[in-house]
Design an enzyme around this catalytic site. Sequence first.
Site, PDB file in Angstrom:
ATOM      1  CB  CYS A 192      44.940 -47.276  -9.001  1.00 23.80           C
ATOM      2  SG  CYS A 192      46.655 -47.409  -9.791  1.00 23.80           S
ATOM      3  CG  ASN A 196      47.534 -45.412 -13.637  1.00 25.49           C
ATOM      4  OD1 ASN A 196      47.197 -44.665 -12.564  1.00 25.49           O
ATOM      5  ND2 ASN A 196      47.552 -46.642 -13.697  1.00 25.49           N
ATOM      6  CG  PHE A 218      52.413 -45.937 -12.435  1.00 26.50           C
ATOM      7  CD1 PHE A 218      51.003 -46.022 -12.475  1.00 26.50           C
ATOM      8  CD2 PHE A 218      53.235 -47.016 -12.091  1.00 26.50           C
ATOM      9  CE1 PHE A 218      50.454 -47.037 -12.118  1.00 26.50           C
ATOM     10  CE2 PHE A 218      52.531 -48.220 -11.727  1.00 26.50           C
ATOM     11  CZ  PHE A 218      51.063 -48.342 -11.621  1.00 26.50           C
ATOM     12  CG  HIS A 235      42.160 -45.624 -12.209  1.00 26.15           C
ATOM     13  ND1 HIS A 235      42.942 -44.564 -12.013  1.00 26.15           N
ATOM     14  CD2 HIS A 235      42.848 -46.591 -12.313  1.00 26.15           C
ATOM     15  CE1 HIS A 235      44.219 -44.907 -12.063  1.00 26.15           C
ATOM     16  NE2 HIS A 235      44.157 -46.104 -12.188  1.00 26.15           N
TER      17      HIS A 235
END
Length: 388
Positions: free
Chosen positions: A164, A335, A215, A302
């Site tokens: 990530c 994400n 995710f 992020h």
Amino acid sequence: MVSVEEIRKAQRAEGPATVMAIGTATPPNCVDQSTYPDYYFRITNSEHMTELKEKFKRMCDKSMIKKRYMYLNEEILKENPSVCAYMAPSLDARQDMVVVEVPKLGKEAATKAIKEWGQPKSKITHLIFCTTSGVDMPGADYQLTKLLGLRPSVKRYMMYQQGCFAGGTVLRLAKDLAENNKGARVLVVCSEITAVTFRGPTDTHLDSLVGQALFGDGAAAVIVGSDPLPVEKPLFQLVWTAQTILPDSEGAIDGHLREVGLTFHLLKDVPGLISKNIEKALVEAFQPLGISDYNSIFWIAHPGGPAILDQVEAKLGLKPEKMEATRHVLSEYGNMSSACVLFILDQMRKKSIENGLGTTGEGLDWGVLFGFGPGLTVETVVLRSVTL
């Protein structure tokens, strides 16, 4: 006779690297987060695990995600039951998907970025491709070169299995390439597909379940170059970059490629580790610029999950609107690993234009982009916005 010094000077760009265009893409299959627990437990034949399903529902409710996009749809999962189990050997099936789909999704994002840039693709000198989804030789960088019809002499960099934080890594690398090679135009592509990490639930590894709640799939591309031509329209300058491994963070986030696919492990205190160390990273980046008020800069972080954003905000006393672009991307896409920060960069410049804010960075001059991931590794990029 020309000296080495003269050659070096001629090889280097004059000004800082700039982001000249951004493109994003997602698979067509959109998943609603509110109905996802029912679908997920049904498709993985886990409906008998009622308590775990309730726990997963709570995870999805707390995730602050409204929807995600996923290549894996019901049809594909029914054809590949091994992918639906928690620990069935399934790497071949997963690899067969991502080796094809990762470059394809990357091509969609890259095509949009090249179109916005407005220059012929023959002017692309370097390609950086980044994915945590699958590994192959020749790599996704080669496949994308073929799919886009880039020159065979394009200089390629393939980054697999970074995780990530890598949206920051690719910008750091692109900056160095653009500034050290006069006239370089770097195509950067991050393409992520969760087919490697998708698996059924288990009550023995709840961290795996956290991944299933967060995710999503997506690809983002940027064009980076120094000394823009009059026809090129820079969006952000890449001013300074750093990468660091946080102290006492070993094992905080791990991923392991196994017969069962890519397994994902995390310690509970990831948000704590990040928020505890973030000020040090900011001081290192912004003290030389005379900036100590972190509400006076724009933010691209992020979105590993809502808890990370909440704790960073609390630790630094950030106003809620600072993370608006970041939270918007988390809410709309989940994400997407390395691609997230580039989606946020795109969202920020679009909203700044829409709202007539004066610069690409919400009307502010300076900003920070953070990538967090396995290690625990933190990437920091100092950005300067462009006047609109």
